[in-house]
Design a protein around this motif. Structure first.
Motif, short mmCIF file in Angstrom:
data_model
loop_
_atom_site.label_atom_id
_atom_site.label_comp_id
_atom_site.label_asym_id
_atom_site.label_seq_id
_atom_site.Cartn_x
_atom_site.Cartn_y
_atom_site.Cartn_z
N ILE A 75 -11.26 -10.20 10.42
CA ILE A 75 -12.68 -9.94 10.65
C ILE A 75 -13.09 -8.51 10.26
CG2 ILE A 75 -14.53 -9.88 12.37
CD1 ILE A 75 -13.49 -12.67 11.74
N VAL A 76 -12.39 -7.51 10.80
CA VAL A 76 -12.77 -6.12 10.53
C VAL A 76 -12.44 -5.73 9.08
CG1 VAL A 76 -12.37 -3.71 11.14
CG2 VAL A 76 -12.52 -5.44 12.93
N PHE A 77 -11.24 -6.09 8.64
CA PHE A 77 -10.79 -5.68 7.30
C PHE A 77 -11.66 -6.28 6.20
CE2 PHE A 77 -8.06 -6.46 3.54
CZ PHE A 77 -7.80 -5.14 3.19
N PHE A 78 -11.95 -7.58 6.29
CA PHE A 78 -12.71 -8.19 5.19
C PHE A 78 -14.15 -7.67 5.16
CE2 PHE A 78 -14.88 -11.86 7.42
CZ PHE A 78 -16.05 -11.89 6.68
N ASN A 79 -14.74 -7.40 6.34
CA ASN A 79 -16.10 -6.83 6.37
C ASN A 79 -16.11 -5.44 5.76
OD1 ASN A 79 -18.36 -8.45 7.80
ND2 ASN A 79 -16.58 -8.86 9.07
N PHE A 80 -15.12 -4.62 6.12
CA PHE A 80 -15.04 -3.27 5.60
C PHE A 80 -14.91 -3.29 4.07
CE2 PHE A 80 -12.24 0.19 4.12
CZ PHE A 80 -13.07 1.28 4.38
N CYS A 81 -13.97 -4.10 3.57
CA CYS A 81 -13.75 -4.19 2.12
C CYS A 81 -14.98 -4.73 1.40
CB CYS A 81 -12.54 -5.09 1.83
SG CYS A 81 -10.95 -4.35 2.21
N TYR A 82 -15.62 -5.70 2.00
CA TYR A 82 -16.78 -6.33 1.39
C TYR A 82 -17.93 -5.33 1.21
CZ TYR A 82 -20.40 -9.88 0.58
OH TYR A 82 -21.42 -10.64 0.04
N PHE A 83 -18.23 -4.57 2.27
CA PHE A 83 -19.31 -3.60 2.20
C PHE A 83 -18.96 -2.43 1.28
CE2 PHE A 83 -20.57 -5.44 6.43
CZ PHE A 83 -21.73 -6.03 5.96
N GLN A 84 -17.68 -2.04 1.27
CA GLN A 84 -17.24 -0.99 0.34
C GLN A 84 -17.40 -1.44 -1.10
OE1 GLN A 84 -17.14 1.99 2.14
NE2 GLN A 84 -15.38 2.46 0.85
N SER A 85 -17.05 -2.69 -1.38
CA SER A 85 -17.16 -3.23 -2.73
C SER A 85 -18.61 -3.26 -3.19
CB SER A 85 -16.57 -4.64 -2.77
OG SER A 85 -16.60 -5.17 -4.07
N ILE A 86 -19.50 -3.67 -2.28
CA ILE A 86 -20.94 -3.71 -2.61
C ILE A 86 -21.45 -2.31 -2.92
CG2 ILE A 86 -23.24 -4.10 -1.63
CD1 ILE A 86 -22.07 -6.48 -0.11
N GLU A 87 -21.01 -1.33 -2.11
CA GLU A 87 -21.47 0.05 -2.30
C GLU A 87 -20.96 0.63 -3.61
OE1 GLU A 87 -21.03 4.41 -0.09
OE2 GLU A 87 -20.58 2.57 1.02
N ILE A 88 -19.70 0.37 -3.95
CA ILE A 88 -19.11 0.93 -5.16
C ILE A 88 -19.66 0.25 -6.42
CG2 ILE A 88 -16.96 1.17 -6.48
CD1 ILE A 88 -15.54 1.42 -3.74
N ILE A 89 -19.75 -1.08 -6.38
CA ILE A 89 -20.22 -1.84 -7.55
C ILE A 89 -21.73 -1.72 -7.71
CG2 ILE A 89 -20.41 -4.16 -8.55
CD1 ILE A 89 -17.69 -4.78 -7.30
N GLY A 90 -22.44 -1.58 -6.58
CA GLY A 90 -23.88 -1.44 -6.64
C GLY A 90 -24.63 -2.74 -6.71
N PHE A 159 -8.89 -11.46 0.47
CA PHE A 159 -7.60 -11.58 1.17
C PHE A 159 -7.80 -11.54 2.68
CE2 PHE A 159 -3.76 -9.52 2.96
CZ PHE A 159 -2.85 -10.51 2.64
N GLY A 160 -8.65 -10.62 3.15
CA GLY A 160 -8.93 -10.53 4.59
C GLY A 160 -9.60 -11.79 5.11
N TYR A 161 -10.51 -12.32 4.33
CA TYR A 161 -11.22 -13.56 4.70
C TYR A 161 -10.22 -14.71 4.82
CZ TYR A 161 -15.23 -16.80 4.62
OH TYR A 161 -16.18 -17.73 4.93
N ALA A 162 -9.24 -14.72 3.93
CA ALA A 162 -8.23 -15.79 3.93
C ALA A 162 -7.31 -15.72 5.15
CB ALA A 162 -7.39 -15.71 2.66
N LEU A 163 -7.08 -14.53 5.66
CA LEU A 163 -6.12 -14.36 6.75
C LEU A 163 -6.54 -15.06 8.04
CD1 LEU A 163 -5.00 -10.63 6.32
CD2 LEU A 163 -3.68 -12.70 5.87
N TYR A 164 -7.86 -15.30 8.22
CA TYR A 164 -8.28 -16.00 9.44
C TYR A 164 -7.71 -17.42 9.46
CZ TYR A 164 -10.91 -17.67 13.41
OH TYR A 164 -11.23 -18.17 14.64
N SER A 165 -7.72 -18.07 8.32
CA SER A 165 -7.16 -19.42 8.24
C SER A 165 -5.67 -19.42 8.54
CB SER A 165 -7.40 -20.02 6.84
OG SER A 165 -8.76 -20.23 6.60
N ILE A 166 -4.97 -18.40 8.05
CA ILE A 166 -3.52 -18.32 8.23
C ILE A 166 -3.15 -18.01 9.67
CG2 ILE A 166 -1.41 -17.16 7.53
CD1 ILE A 166 -2.72 -18.96 5.36
N PHE A 167 -3.69 -16.92 10.21
CA PHE A 167 -3.38 -16.55 11.59
C PHE A 167 -3.94 -17.59 12.58
CE2 PHE A 167 -2.96 -12.25 9.72
CZ PHE A 167 -1.69 -11.94 10.22
N GLY A 168 -5.12 -18.16 12.26
CA GLY A 168 -5.70 -19.18 13.12
C GLY A 168 -4.81 -20.42 13.21
N LYS A 169 -4.23 -20.80 12.09
CA LYS A 169 -3.33 -21.95 12.05
C LYS A 169 -2.10 -21.71 12.92
CE LYS A 169 -2.75 -25.97 9.79
NZ LYS A 169 -3.76 -27.03 9.73
#
Length: 290
Positions: A75-90, A159-169
């Motif tokens: 949850i935290v990691f994928f949100n952080f990466c997602y917003f960072q990517s948006i900021e860098i790519i514009g 990758f962070g988004y995918a981890l919820y499925s893995i850890f949740g399982k």
């Protein structure tokens, strides 16, 4: 029914832009919205279990690392990466596409962790989904440039988004879906508060309008879909579940057109159709004649 749970979860996640846009217009930053989402979700879930079934609040200390997996690593990691990517790519088009590389990560991690088969149908559905996302986000017609840093942050989000499925399982082998969802957001709240900036804006957070929209974000776009998605994982393979959840951008595109008056293009229509086709294909039972 489990597949339907996951699709409904994707639909509810798809309308999140209504709540996020409103909260940002009130004055919150992107990371503060993330903090509001996890904090209110954690509070509501804990109160609900205290009133209805306190036994579901019991967990073993040795399983805390798994809850850190769903709460922090996902949850935290994928949100952080997602917003960072948006900021860098514009822009949001390419980051959104990179976020939905999650099914690829899930499929290959599931192969080694859960011994799930990678079938021809799964591969075709995945490829069609990626192609649909390319059309839906406007990658084919866009003129965005992307740096290595922005690209890596985007992949990190997937990758962070995918981890919820893995850890949740893994957690579903030991706990009820309500327990998993609750502790996911409790851990996420503890992790995100220090660096989100929400503490300095606590007065804004206590505003009546902010409280109402934050509660809506927590209940409609967070708690309910996460519970449904986690329940769906009980009988649906993690790889398949991750692809089914890509109905989210399909719904988000519809919300953009109907609520925010975004233009509807042929490219968006093609993207929607391709994603819908992938979801239907994934749920068709193809039987071989004896």
């Amino acid at each position: 029914m489990s597949s339907i749970f996951i699709i409904i979860a994707g639909i509810l996640w798809g309308i999140i832009s209504v709540f996020v846009t409103t909260l940002k217009s009130i004055g919150f930053s992107s990371m503060e919205v993330v903090a509001l989402r996890v904090i209110f979700s954690a509070i509501i879930l804990v109160i609900y279990l205290l009133v209805t079934d306190r036994s579901k609040l019991k967990i073993k200390l040795k399983d805390i690392p798994l809850f850190c997996g769903t709460g922090i690593c996902s949850i935290v990691f994928f949100n952080f990466c997602y917003f960072q990517s948006i900021e860098i790519i514009g822009g949001a088009a390419i980051p959104a596409l990179l976020l939905y590389t999650a099914p690829i990560f899930v499929m290959f991690m599931s192969l080694f962790l859960f011994k799930e088969n990678i079938t021809v149908k799964k591969v075709i559905s995945l490829l069609v989904t990626i192609l649909g996302m390319c059309f839906l986000t406007g990658v084919f017609s866009g003129k965005e440039t992307i740096t290595l840093e922005g690209f890596l942050y985007g992949l990190g989000a997937g990758f962070g988004y995918a981890l919820y499925s893995i850890f949740g399982k893994l957690l579903l082998k030991k706990y009820d879906s309500m327990t998993i969802t609750t502790y996911t957001f409790v851990v996420a709240s503890v992790a995100v508060i220090p660096f989100s900036g929400i503490i300095k804006d606590y007065n804004l957070m206590l505003n009546t309008e902010s409280l109402l929209w934050s509660l809506g974000l927590a209940l409609v776009c967070t708690i309910l879909p996460f519970i449904l998605y986690t329940k769906g994982l009980l009988k649906v393979e993690a790889g398949k579940a991750s692809i089914l959840a890509t109905v989210e951008p399909f719904v988000a595109a519809i919300i953009g057109v109907t609520v925010f008056s975004e233009s509807i293009t042929v490219e968006k229509i093609i993207g929607m159709v391709l994603i819908l086709f992938a979801i239907v294909l994934l749920n068709i039972n193809i039987r071989k004649a004896k």
